[in-house]
Scaffold this active site. Structure first.
Site, PDB file in Angstrom:
ATOM      1  N   ASP A 567       0.867  -1.185   0.000  1.00 19.58           N
ATOM      2  CA  ASP A 567       0.000   0.000   0.000  1.00 19.58           C
ATOM      3  C   ASP A 567       0.901   1.232   0.000  1.00 19.58           C
ATOM      4  OD1 ASP A 567      -1.936   1.878   0.217  1.00 19.58           O
ATOM      5  OD2 ASP A 567      -2.742   1.203   2.138  1.00 19.58           O
ATOM      6  N   ASP A 884      40.013 -21.503  -3.013  1.00 18.84           N
ATOM      7  CA  ASP A 884      39.529 -21.736  -4.379  1.00 18.84           C
ATOM      8  C   ASP A 884      39.317 -20.434  -5.155  1.00 18.84           C
ATOM      9  OD1 ASP A 884      37.456 -20.860  -2.831  1.00 18.84           O
ATOM     10  OD2 ASP A 884      35.972 -22.265  -3.605  1.00 18.84           O
ATOM     11  N   ASP A 885      39.773 -19.304  -4.626  1.00 18.86           N
ATOM     12  CA  ASP A 885      39.677 -18.016  -5.314  1.00 18.86           C
ATOM     13  C   ASP A 885      41.054 -17.666  -5.881  1.00 18.86           C
ATOM     14  OD1 ASP A 885      36.977 -17.617  -4.739  1.00 18.86           O
ATOM     15  OD2 ASP A 885      37.449 -16.810  -2.763  1.00 18.86           O
ATOM     16  N   ASP A1456       0.335 -45.247  40.248  1.00 17.50           N
ATOM     17  CA  ASP A1456       1.682 -44.672  40.213  1.00 17.50           C
ATOM     18  C   ASP A1456       2.592 -45.571  39.388  1.00 17.50           C
ATOM     19  OD1 ASP A1456       3.701 -42.897  40.675  1.00 17.50           O
ATOM     20  OD2 ASP A1456       4.300 -43.773  42.589  1.00 17.50           O
ATOM     21  N   ASP A1515      -0.045 -38.724  41.091  1.00 21.38           N
ATOM     22  CA  ASP A1515       0.805 -37.560  41.234  1.00 21.38           C
ATOM     23  C   ASP A1515       0.772 -36.747  39.935  1.00 21.38           C
ATOM     24  OD1 ASP A1515       2.310 -39.004  39.447  1.00 21.38           O
ATOM     25  OD2 ASP A1515       3.809 -39.624  40.921  1.00 21.38           O
TER      26      ASP A1515
END
EC number: 3.4.23.-
Length: 1739
Positions: A567, A884-885, A1456, A1515
Site C-alpha cells: 500500500d 579456491d579463489d 503410580d 501424582d
C-alpha cells in the site's frame, strides 16, 4: 634362505632410468611417485587381480589396460602413460625383467637329483605323535638324474605360483621293485618338493605313472637315510605375503605354521628362518618366551630350571643330529613347544568390544557369521565358545549381532530360553533363505510406488472436483448477487426510471403506442444474453465486483512469515495480529471511516531482500490486511510495475523479493551489484576452454592428487548421531542434489559405524535447498593439521601496483575435485532414505566433503602443488590463491589474456573447474575477497560499507560483537579505529552489564562516519621502502603506513592498537616507544621484511639505545631493542609533527624537546625529594618494620626512632608482611613531620624505591601489574605518596641493615629494628588491619539519645552521668538503640547466626557498653533477614491429614509408576493400581512410562474386572497430566485427582505399596537366584494381597469374603465336591459376608473423615516462602516470597506458581521483609472478541 625378496615394483624402481627410457620410446612421460601410487594403491582396486607389488603377467596387464582406456566417466586417461609403459616392459623385456616374465613351456627336462647323505643302518621308526605323522619307510628306488637350473636366475616364478602349504598328493604307489639297473621313468620318480613338482607339471609334459612322494626339509631317502631340503625363497615369500600378520590374525598364521611343522618336519634352523620371515622381531621374542614358559619338568609341571629349559628349547643352535633317534625326538619336542608358544602369544587381551563389533554382513549366511563370532570369542576373550557353559552368551551375541531382520525375528521366538545354539542357527537359516531377492524387493517397491501414485492421483482428482464444484457454487452466488444488485439499482433509488404514461412506449419513450408495437424495436429471434462482466471498468459501479489483483509480498517479521498488502498510500506499515509486547508510543490513524489512536510495536527484526533491519509497526487490529507502507518499502528499495498480468513488486535490480536470511559477516554481498563480465564468455572463452568451466566440463577431478587419507586421533572412537527430522519440503529440495551426486559417483552407498546428520539449508533468495552435513563431532575426532591457508590480511601484499590488469576465477565445487581414500570414506557417512530410488541406508562421500575442518587446508595445498609448474613457466604473471579463489595479475592486457588462456588450459588439464558466472576476465577493476582492486589500489566496496551502515544500534553484547567484527574487517581504512571503539569493547565482556550510553553511541556513529569517508589504499609495492608515521594518545597507538608515489605519500594501511596496562602508565616519550614497537610488529605482515622508515614526534632512537631502567624491565627492553635497532630493516627518520586527523606530517615544525630530560623530570613524585641528608633538618629519624614467626604465629611491628629514643612504635595485625610494615613506618614518620624539614633513614629497598621511583610509576599505570591485576599494598602505597608532600623539605635515605658500627646511622637503624621487634612481641596485635586514614571510632561524645531511648532508660533505672555525658546502667555506659541496631545488624551480616546463638555469644563475651533493647533488636534483625529466610530449614507445623477412601471396592484407585532395576526383556517400569478401600493391588510391568500405557491398562484390566472407577488419584507425572489421560477420564466420567507436587504422602497408599513390592521382589531374587523379576511378580502380588491391613483383614478377605488360601488348597478332584451342599452354602453366604465386612470398614473410614482436622494457619493474602525441591550448588532453599491466593485444609495456591502446594512445603514470611515489587495488570485485546489478555508488569 634369508635373502631379500625382489618384486616387479622394486625391480622397476631399481632400474628407473631404463623405465623412463622405455616410456620415452613410447612418447609418454611418467613420474616415479605416480608410478608407485598407481601400482600399489590404484590398480589393485580394479578387481582384475593386479597385486600391490606389480606383475609382468600380460593377461593381467591387458585387463588393467582395458579399465584405463574405458570410455566415459569410468575411464582413467591420466593413467595411460603408465600402463603403456608396463605393457612395453612385459612385451619387450630388458635383461633384468626377463626372469620375471611369464615363462613359456620349456622342453622336457629330467628332474634334478637330490643330494644324498652317507648310508646308515636302518633305525626304528619313532613313536607316533598326534601332531606329526609317522615317517614312511624308504623306497628302494634309484633317484633319477636331475638338471639344476642356472644359479643366476630365480628358481621359480615368484609371482605366478600359489603359496604352500600344499595338498597331500596321496599315497605313492609303485609297480616294480627297485634294482641296480636303470629304472624306467614310470617307476622310479625321485622325491621332490611340491613346488618343484608343480613347476614340472607346468613346464614339462606330465610323466606317466610316476612315483609321488612327500617333499619335506627332512625326508627319508632311498637308502634309508634322511635328506635335508631347505625352504625355497618362493615358499617363504608366498607364505608371508598371502597371509595376515601375526598381530592382525594370530590364529590364521598359527594354523599355517602348524601345517608347515606337521608336513615339512623343519630343523631348528628352518624354524628360526620361518619365524624370522613370518613374524616381526617383537613377535618372535614373545613367541620364544611363551614357548620357554611351556617347558615342563619331570613332574609334568612347568619348570623354572634354566638347564631343563635350555635343553628342551634352546635359543642357540643345538647339536641335534636328525639322522639319530634322539635328535629327531628333540626336534619333535621343540616343534611342540614352539606351537604352544605361538598359541599362547597369539592370545589377545580380553576385549569384549571387539566381539560386539562382529556383525552379520548383508549377504553372509548365519553359519558363516557364527564361525566368525566364535573365532572372535577365542581371540579376544578367555572363554571357549564350545564350552556348554558359554553357550548362553554366544547365543545372545548371535541374536543381538545378527542382521536386523534376522535378530528381530529371533527375539520374538517362543520359549527362547530353551533354544540351543543349533536351534537358533537353524531358525536363522530359515529366515535367511526366505529373504526376498533383490528382484522381488524392486518389484515390491515398484508396486507400492504405483499404488501410492494411484491413490495420490485419485485424491488430487477428487480435490480438484470439489474445488471446481465449490468455485461454481461461489460463482453462482456472486452472479446472483451482481444481478440482484443491478435490478435493485434499476428499481429504486436515484437511478429509478421515470414513470410512463398510459399511452407511452417503454422502448422509445414516444407516445401513441406501446413497446410491443414500437417500430424502432428490432424484430427477429432473441440473441443470447451477454454474460455479466465482473472485472470491467465500465460496469457503472455495479455491486459484487471482485477487486483488481493486489500486489502482495511475504516477509519474515520476528522469525514468522507475514503476508503484506503493498500500500503506497500508507505512510507506515501495519500488523493486524498480536505482535507481542507493545511500546508506550501511539499514533493517531486517519482512515476512511474516521480516526483512532493505535499503539506501536517494539522493534522487530525484519528480513528483507537487502538484509536484516529492525522496524516498528503500527498495531491496527481493525485493518483487514497487514499493510506494507512507504517507510518499509523505502528500506526494501522496492519497485512496483503495472503490467498486463497485474502489479509486480520487485527489488532494486529487478529480482523478485523473497524472504532472506544469512550470516552477518556475509551481509555485504547483498549490496553488491551483479555486473556481467566485460568479455562475453559464451562466445570465445567458453568454447575455447570447455574443460576449464563447470558449465561445460562437468564435475572436476584432480587426477594428479592421490586419494586423501584422514588420520584419526589415538583415542577416537566412532560417533553415531541419528538423522534429525526433516520436513517434506526440505527433503524434496535436496533430493535432486543427492541424485546428482550419486550419478556422478561423489556419493556411494555404504555401511559404516560412523554417522552424522544431514542438514537441509535453504539458499538465500530462492526456494532451493542444498545438503549440508554436520561434521562437528567428526572434526573433534580427527587429527588437527597446521593450517596453511593464506592470511587475507597480507595476501595482497604480493600484488605489485605495476600489475593493473586482473583476472579473477572462482573454482566451483572445489573440494569435490579431491578424492578420498576408501579407508577414510566411512568417516563421513550419513542416513538417506528414498523409496523411489530404492535407497534406505547410509551414503558417504568419495570426494573431500564440505564442512570438514581440514578441507580448506588440504585443498589449498593440493592446488598449490598443481599450479607450481604454471608459476615457474610464467614468472612475469602474479598468481594469488586463497583456497579456491584465484587472482591473476599482469602488466598489460595482452599479457593478461595470454596468461588467462594458459591458466584456463592448465586448470582444465589438471581437472579443476571454474565458474563462468563469477569469472572476471582481463579487467582493470575487479572484486576479490570483498575488496575492489583498481589501478594498483584497493577500495572498500560499497557493499561492505552498506553492510555496516545498515546494522541497527546494538541492544545485546552479541549484536555489538557482530558490529565490531564486521567493522573490524575494514579497520585498515579507518584511522584510529582502536581509539574510536574503546568505549564499545568493555560491553562485549562476559558478565558486564550492557549499558548503552552517550559515549557508546558517539563511538558507534564515529565508526560509521569514518567508514563512509574511507579512502583508497595503495597496494604494497615490495620494491620500494615503506614509511611508518606513528603517534600515541592516551594509551592508544596510531599510525599510517605509506609509500612514495612521485612527490606524494600514498597511504597503504591505517593501524591502531591499545597499549598494555604497563606501557600505558609510562611517560609520553616511553609510550611512544611502545607504540612504535607494537605497530612495527603489525606492519611486518604487510611489508614482508622490506626497509621501513619510522617517523614520530619523539627522539625514539636515543631512548631505545639508552632506555631508562627505572621504567622498563630487562625482558621488555631486550624485545624493543631487537625489534627497533635492526638497522638493515628499520631506520628512524627525523622528528616530525603529525596532523591528528591524517597522521601525516605538517608543513611546520613541531616543538622540539629532549626525551631523556623529560624522563628524568618525570621519574619522581616530589621534585625536591632527594636521597642526600639535609644539613639544616629539623629531625633525623630512623624507620623500620619487622615481621617474624613466633610460636607458629607471624608477628609484625613498626617503629620510628632517633638514635636514642623511640618516637612511635606499634604492633601490627598478625600476618603483616615486612614490606607492608616498612611502608607503614615510613608513612607514619612523614605524617608526624608535617611542615618540618626531615631526614628519614630506612633499610628497606622496597620502601625507598617506592618513595623515589616506583610509586610514581604505579600511580601512572593505575596501580596495576603487567597482567592487569591490582598491585599488592595498594592502600599503603597511596598513603605514602600522599604523605610525601607533608614535610616542608624531605630527604629519604637508604642505609644498610643490621650494621655493627658505632656511627649515628648504624645506631639509629639498630634502635628502630629493636623497637619494632619489641613492640611486636610485647603488645597484642589488633584484630583488624591498620588503616592509615581511618575515621575516628565512635566515643561517648557520639552517643545521641532519642526521646524513646530516654523513656526506656528511665524504666530500666539507668542514671545520667554528666562527667561521661552518657547514661550509665550497671556501671556501663548505655549504647543508644540506633547504635545497638547498627552493631547487631553488622554482626548478623557477618555470621547469619540465629537469635539464640547470637545471644549466647554476646552474653559470654565482655562488652564495655550496655546495649539498649538488645534482645528485641536482635530478634527483629534475625526474623527480617531475607537471606536467612531463603536458606534456613523450617519445621513443618502442619499435622497429618486423612486420606479419602472409597466406600466399596473398585470405586477409588491410586495409580503410580515405579522404576524397577535392572530392566529385563525391555520392561523397566511397574504400573501399580491400589484400591483405597480394600488395599487390593494390581501391578503390570511396562516398557514405557506413557499415558497410552495408563489408559490401556485402565480400560483392558481394571474396567472389565472391577467396573468403572469413580475416582483416580495420581501424582503430577507426565503420563497422568497428559491430554490423553485427562480426555479419557472426562469421557468416562472419572474424577481424576492430581495430588500435590513433591508430596508423596498425598499418594501414601500406592507409594507404600511400591516399596512393599520392591522389597518382596528383592527377597525373592535373593532366595531363588533368578534376576527375572517379571517372573517373580505374581508371588510378590500374592504376598501383598494376603497381608493383613490396619483393621486385621487382608485385601483378599475384604474383596472375596473368605480367608486367604495359604494352606488348604482345594482337592484336585473337584468333581466330588461340585454339588456338595456345604460348598453351595458357602457361596450363598459369600454375599452376606462381604456386606458384613464392607459396611464396618466404610463406617470406620467415614469416622476418620468426620474427625476434625486442624487446618494450616495460612490465609488468603499472607506472604509465604515456598520450598525449592531441586536446589543447585549454593542456591537458596526457599524461593519467594509469594502471596497466597487460595487455600484448602492441606494445600494452598500462591501467585506465580501454577500447581497447588502442600502446606508442609511453605513457611510464613515476615511482613517486615522487603515485599516484592508491586505488580500492575494490563488489559489487552485479542483476536477472539470473547477473550482478553491480562499481562502483569512490575511498576
Amino acid at each position: 634362505m634369508g635373502q631379500t625378496v625382489t618384486t616387479p615394483l622394486s625391480l622397476t624402481l631399481d632400474h628407473w632410468k631404463d623405465v623412463e627410457r622405455t616410456a620415452h620410446n613410447q612418447s609418454v612421460e611418467i613420474r616415479k611417485r605416480r608410478w608407485v601410487t598407481l601400482c600399489s594403491a590404484e590398480w589393485p582396486t580394479f578387481n582384475v587381480g593386479w597385486p600391490r607389488d606389480g606383475t609382468f603377467n600380460p593377461d593381467i596387464i591387458t585387463q588393467v589396460k582395458i579399465k584405463v582406456f574405458s570410455s566415459g566417466p569410468h575411464g582413467h586417461p591420466d593413467q595411460v602413460p603408465y600402463i603403456v609403459t608396463w605393457e612395453a616392459l612385459a612385451a619387450d623385456p630388458p635383461p633384468w625383467v626377463k626372469p620375471f616374465v611369464h615363462p613359456k613351456p620349456p622342453p622336457l627336462l629330467l628332474p634334478p637329483s637330490a643330494p644324498s647323505l652317507p648310508p646308515e643302518p636302518p633305525f626304528p621308526t619313532p613313536p607316533q605323535s598326534s601332531l606329526y605323522p609317522a615317517l614312511t619307510s624308504p623306497l628302494n628306488t634309484k633317484p633319477r638324474p636331475q638338471v639344476l637350473p642356472d644359479s643366476g636366475g630365480p628358481l621359480i616364478d615368484l609371482l605366478t605360483e600359489d603359496p604352500p602349504p600344499y595338498r597331500d598328493p596321496g599315497p605313492s604307489s609303485s609297480d616294480g621293485n627297485g634294482g641296480s639297473g636303470e629304472v624306467a621313468p614310470t617307476e622310479g620318480a625321485p622325491d621332490s618338493s611340491p613346488m618343484v613338482s608343480r613347476l614340472r607339471g607346468r613346464r614339462e609334459p606330465p610323466v606317466a605313472d610316476s612315483t609321488t612322494s612327500q617333499a619335506f626339509p627332512l625326508r627319508q631317502g632311498g637308502n634309508g637315510q634322511f635328506q635335508y631340503w631347505p625352504f625355497s625363497s618362493s615358499d617363504l615369500y608366498n607364505w608371508k605375503n598371502n597371509n595376515p600378520s601375526f598381530s592382525e590374525d594370530p590364529a590364521k598364521l598359527t594354523a599355517l605354521i602348524e601345517s608347515v611343522l606337521l608336513t615339512h618336519q623343519p630343523t631348528w634352523d628352518d624354524c628360526q628362518q620361518l619365524l624370522g620371515t613370518l613374524l616381526t622381531g617383537e613377535e618372535k621374542q614373545r613367541v620364544l618366551l611363551e614357548a620357554r614358559k611351556a617347558v615342563r619338568g619331570e613332574d609334568g609341571r612347568p619348570t623354572q630350571l634354566p638347564n631343563d629349559i635350555n635343553d628342551a628349547f634352546p635359543l642357540e643352535r643345538p647339536d641335534w643330529d636328525y639322522n639319530t633317534q634322539r635328535g629327531r625326538n628333540h626336534l619333535v619336542h621343540y616343534r611342540q613347544l614352539l606351537l604352544a608358544g605361538l598359541q599362547n602369544a597369539g592370545r589377545s587381551p580380553t576385549n569384549l568390544a571387539k566381539v560386539k563389533g562382529i556383525t552379520q554382513g548383508p549377504n553372509e549366511s548365519p553359519s558363516a557369521f557364527l564361525e566368525r563370532l566364535k573365532e572372535a570369542y577365542r581371540r579376544y576373550t578367555p572363554y571357549d565358545p564350545e564350552d556348554p557353559g558359554q553357550e548362553t552368551n554366544v547365543a545372545m551375541s548371535f541374536i543381538w549381532q545378527s542382521a536386523p531382520d534376522i535378530g528381530r525375528k529371533l527375539e520374538r521366538l517362543e520359549d527362547l530360553k530353551s533354544k540351543t545354539l543349533g536351534d537358533l542357527v537353524r531358525e536363522a537359516e530359515k529366515i535367511f533363505n526366505k529373504r526376498e531377492t533383490p528382484e522381488e524387493r524392486e518389484e515390491r517397491i515398484r508396486r507400492e510406488t504405483e499404488e501410492k501414485e494411484e491413490r495420490r492421483r485419485a485424491e488430487d482428482e477428487q480435490r480438484e472436483k470439489e474445488r471446481d464444484r465449490r468455485r461454481h457454487r461461489e460463482m453462482s452466488k456472486l452472479l446472483a448477487t451482481v444481478i440482484s444488485g443491478q435490478r435493485q439499482d434499476r428499481q429504486g433509488g436515484e437511478r429509478r426510471r421515470p414513470q410512463l404514461d398510459h399511452d407511452q412506449c417503454a422502448y422509445c419513450k414516444e407516445k401513441g403506442h406501446w413497446a410491443r408495437d414500437c417500430p424502432k424495436k428490432p424484430r427477429g429471434p432473441r440473441g443470447p444474453r451477454p454474460q455479466a462482466s465482473l472485472l470491467t471498468l465500465d460496469d457503472q459501479g455495479g455491486q459484487g465486483q471482485e477487486p483488481p489483483p493486489e500486489p502482495r509480498i511475504t516477509l519474515k517479521v520476528g522469525g514468522q512469515p507475514v503476508t503484506f498488502l503493498v500500500d503506497t498510500g500508507a505512510q507506515h506499515s501495519v500488523l493486524t495480529q498480536n505482535p507481542g509486547p507493545l511500546s508506550d508510543k501511539s499514533a493517531w490513524v486517519q482512515g476512511a471511516t474516521g480516526g483512532k489512536r493505535y499503539r506501536w510495536t517494539t522493534d522487530r527484526r525484519v528480513h528483507l531482500a537487502t538484509g536484516k533491519v529492525t522496524h516498528s509497526f503500527l498495531h491496527v487490529p481493525d485493518c483487514p490486511y497487514p499493510l506494507l507502507g512507504r517507510h518499509l518499502l523505502t528500506k526494501l528499495k522496492a519497485q512496483i510495475h503495472f503490467e498486463g498480468s497485474g502489479a509486480q513488486v520487485v527489488g532494486p535490480m529487478g529480482q523478485p523479493l523473497q524472504v532472506l536470511t544469512l550470516n552477518i559477516e556475509d551481509e555485504y554481498r547483498l549490496h553488491e551489484t551483479s555486473k556481467g563480465p566485460d568479455v562475453p564468455l559464451g562466445s570465445t572463452w567458453l568454447s575455447d576452454f570447455p574443460q576449464a568451466w563447470a558449465e561445460t566440463g562437468g564435475m572436476g577431478l584432480a587426477f594428479r592428487q592421490a586419494p586423501l587419507i584422514i588420520s584419526l586421533k589415538a583415542t577416537s572412537t566412532p560417533v553415531s548421531i541419528k538423522q534429525y527430522p526433516m520436513s517434506q519440503e526440505a527433503r524434496l529440495g535436496i533430493k535432486p542434489h543427492i541424485q546428482r551426486l550419486l550419478d556422478q559417483g561423489i556419493l556411494v552407498p555404504c555401511q559404516s559405524p560412523w554417522n552424522t546428520p544431514l542438514l537441509p539449508v535453504k539458499k538465500p533468495g530462492t526456494n532451493d535447498y542444498r545438503p549440508v552435513q554436520d561434521l562437528r563431532e567428526v572434526n573433534k575426532r580427527v587429527e588437527d593439521i597446521h593450517p596453511t591457508v593464506p592470511n587475507p590480511y597480507n595476501l595482497l601484499s604480493g600484488l605489485p601496483p605495476s600489475h593493473q590488469w586482473y583476472t579473477v576465477l572462482d573454482l566451483k565445487d572445489a573440494f569435490f575435485c579431491l578424492r578420498l581414500h576408501p579407508t577414510s570414506q566411512s568417516l563421513f557417512a550419513f542416513e538417506w532414505k528414498d523409496p523411489e530410488m530404492g535407497i534406505s541406508g547410509q551414503l558417504t562421500w568419495t570426494r573431500l566433503p564440505q564442512g570438514f575442518k581440514n578441507s580448506p587446508t588440504l585443498f589449498d595445498e593440493a592446488l598449490h602443488r598443481d599450479l607450481a609448474d604454471f608459476r615457474i613457466q610464467h614468472p612475469d604473471l602474479i598468481l594469488l590463491q586463497y583456497v579456491d579463489d584465484l587472482l591473476l595479475a599482469a602488466t598489460s592486457e595482452l599479457d593478461c589474456q595470454q596468461g588467462t588462456r594458459a591458466l584456463l588450459q592448465t586448470l582444465g588439464d589438471l581437472g579443476y573447474r571454474a565458474s563462468a558466472k563469477k569469472a572476471q576476465i582481463c579487467q582493470k577493476q575487479v572484486k576479490y575477497l570483498g575488496y575492489l582492486l583498481k589501478e594498483g589500489q584497493r577500495w572498500l566496496t560499497e557493499a561492505r560499507k552498506e553492510t555496516v551502515m545498515g546494522q541497527p544500534t546494538p541492544k545485546t553484547p552479541r549484536q555489538l560483537r557482530e558490529f565490531l567484527g564486521t567493522a573490524g574487517l575494514c579497520r585498515l581504512w579507518i584511522p584510529g579505529f582502536a581509539e574510536m571503539a574503546a568505549p564499545l569493547y568493555p560491553l562485549t565482556k562476559t558478565g558486564t552489564l550492557f549499558k548503552w550510553g552517550p559515549d557508546q553511541q558517539k563511538a558507534y556513529q564515529e565508526i560509521k562516519q569514518a567508514l563512509l569517508t574511507a579512502p583508497a589504499l595503495g597496494l604494497p609495492d615490495l620494491t620500494k621502502p615503506f614509511e611508518l608515521f606513528v603517534d600515541e594518545k592516551q594509551g592508544y597507538a596510531k599510525g599510517v603506513l605509506t609509500q612514495k608515489l612521485g612527490p606524494w605519500r600514498r597511504p597503504v594501511a591505517y593501524l591502531s592498537k591499545k597499549l598494555d596496562p604497563v606501557a600505558a602508565g609510562w611517560p609520553p616519550c616511553l609510550r611512544m616507544v611502545a607504540a612504535i614497537a607494537v605497530l612495527t610488529k603489525d606492519v611486518g605482515k604487510l611489508t614482508m621484511g622490506q626497509p621501513l622508515v619510522i617517523l614520530a614526534p619523539h627522539a625514539v632512537e636515543a631512548l631505545v639505545k639508552q632506555p631508562p631502567d627505572r621504567w622498563l624491565s630487562n625482558a621488555r627492553m631486550t624485545h624493543y631493542q631487537a625489534l627497533l635497532l635492526d638497522t638493515d630493516r628499520v631506520q628512524f627518520g627525523p622528528i616530525v609533527a603529525l596532523n591528528p586527523a591524517t597522521l601525516l606530517p605538517l608543513p611546520e615544525e613541531g616543538l622540539q624537546h629532549d626525551c631523556l630530560d623529560i624522563l628524568a623530570e618525570a621519574h619522581g613524585t616530589r621534585p625536591d625529594l632527594t636521597d642526600q641528608p639535609l644539613p639544616d633538618a629539623d629531625h633525623t629519624w630512623y624507620t623500620d618494620g619487622s615481621s617474624f614467626l613466633q610460636e607458629g604465629q607471624r608477628r609484625a611491628g613498626a617503629a620510628v626512632t632517633t638514635e636514642t629514643e623511640v618516637i612511635w612504635a606499634k604492633a601490627l595485625p598478625a600476618g603483616t608482611s615486612a614490606q607492608r610494615a616498612e611502608l607503614i613506618a615510613l608513612t607514619q614518620a612523614l605524617k608526624m613531620a608535617a611542615g618540618k624539614k626531615l631526614n628519614v633513614y630506612t633499610d628497606s629497598r622496597y620502601a625507598f624505591a617506592t618513595a623515589h621511583i616506583h610509586g610514581e610509576i604505579y600511580r601512572r599505570r593505575g596501580l596495576l601489574t603487567s597482567e592487569g591485576k591490582e598491585i599488592k599494598n595498594k592502600d599503603e602505597i597511596l598513603a605514602l605518596l600522599k604523605a610525601l608532600f607533608l614535610p616542608k623539605r624531605l630527604s629519604i635515605i637508604h642505609c644498610p641493615g643490621h650494621q655493627k658500627g658505632n656511627h649515628a646511622e648504624a645506631r639509629g637503624n639498630r634502635m628502630a629494628d629493636q623497637a619494632a621487634r619489641e613492640v611486636a612481641t610485647r603488645e597484642t596485635p589488633e584484630t583488624s588491619t591498620l588503616l592509615i586514614e581511618n575515621s575516628a571510632p565512635y566515643t561517648r561524645e557520639h552517643f545521641h539519645y532519642t526521646v524513646t531511648d530516654i523513656k526506656d532508660l528511665t524504666k530500666l533505672g539507668a542514671t545520667y552521668d554528666d562527667a561521661k555525658k552518657c547514661w550509665v546502667y550497671q556501671g556501663k555506659p548505655v549504647m543508644p538503640d540506633q547504635f545497638t541496631f547498627e552493631l547487631l545488624d553488622f554482626l548478623h551480616q557477618l555470621t547469619h547466626l540465629s537469635f539464640s546463638k547470637t545471644k549466647a555469644l554476646l552474653e559470654r563475651s565482655y562488652s564495655p557498653s550496655y546495649m539498649l533493647n538488645r534482645d528485641r533488636t536482635l530478634k527483629d534483625i534475625t526474623e527480617t533477614c531475607k537471606a536467612c529466610a531463603q536458606v534456613n530449614a523450617s519445621k513443618s507445623a502442619v499435622k497429618q491429614g486423612t486420606r479419602v477412601r472409597g466406600h466399596r471396592p473398585g470405586t477409588h484407585w491410586e495409580i503410580d509408576f515405579t522404576e524397577v532395576k535392572p530392566g529385563l526383556y525391555g520392561y523397566k517400569y511397574l504400573l501399580v493400581f491400589v484400591d483405597t478401600f480394600s488395599g487390593w493391588v494390581e501391578a503390570f510391568p511396562t516398557k514405557k512410562e506413557t499415558a497410552k500405557v495408563v489408559t490401556k491398562k485402565l480400560l483392558e484390566e481394571i474396567f472389565p474386572r472391577f467396573g468403572m472407577p469413580q475416582v483416580l488419584g495420581t501424582d503430577n507425572g507426565p503420563a497422568f497430566v497428559s491430554k490423553v489421560s485427562q480426555t479419557v477420564a472426562d469421557l468416562l466420567g472419572v474424577d481424576w485427582k492430581l495430588h500435590c507436587a513433591y508430596r508423596p504422602q498425598s499418594s501414601g497408599q500406592v507409594e507404600r505399596m511400591n516399596r512393599t513390592i520392591k522389597e518382596t521382589l528383592t527377597k525373592l531374587t535373593l532366595a531363588t537366584g533368578s534376576r527375572d523379576w517379571v517372573l517373580l511378580l505374581p508371588l510378590a502380588l500374592y504376598r501383598a494381597r494376603n497381608t493383613p491391613g490396619p483393621h486385621g483383614l487382608t485385601p483378599y478377605e475384604i474383596l472375596y469374603g473368605a480367608p486367604p488360601p495359604l494352606v488348604n488348597f482345594p482337592d484336585p478332584d473337584m468333581a466330588k465336591v461340585t454339588h456338595n451342599p456345604s460348598l453351595q452354602a458357602h457361596l450363598q453366604a459369600l454375599y452376606l459376608v462381604q456386606h458384613e465386612v464392607w459396611r464396618p470398614l466404610a463406617a470406620a473410614y467415614q469416622e476418620q473423615l468426620d474427625r476434625p482436622v486442624v487446618p494450616h494457619p495460612f490465609r488468603v493474602g499472607d506472604t509465604v516462602w515456598v520450598r525449592r525441591h531441586q536446589t543447585k550448588n549454593l542456591e537458596p532453599r526457599w524461593k519467594g516470597p509469594y502471596t497466597v491466593l487460595l487455600t484448602t485444609p492441606t494445600a494452598l495456591k500462591v501467585d506465580g506458581i501454577a500447581a497447588w502446594i502442600h502446606a508442609a512445603h511453605v513457611k510464613a514470611a515476615d511482613t517486615r521483609i522487603e515485599p516484592p515489587a508491586e505488580s500492575t495488570w494490563r488489559v489487552q485485546r485479542s483476536q477472539n472478541p470473547l477473550k482478553i489478555r491480562l499481562t502483569r508488569g512490575t511498576s
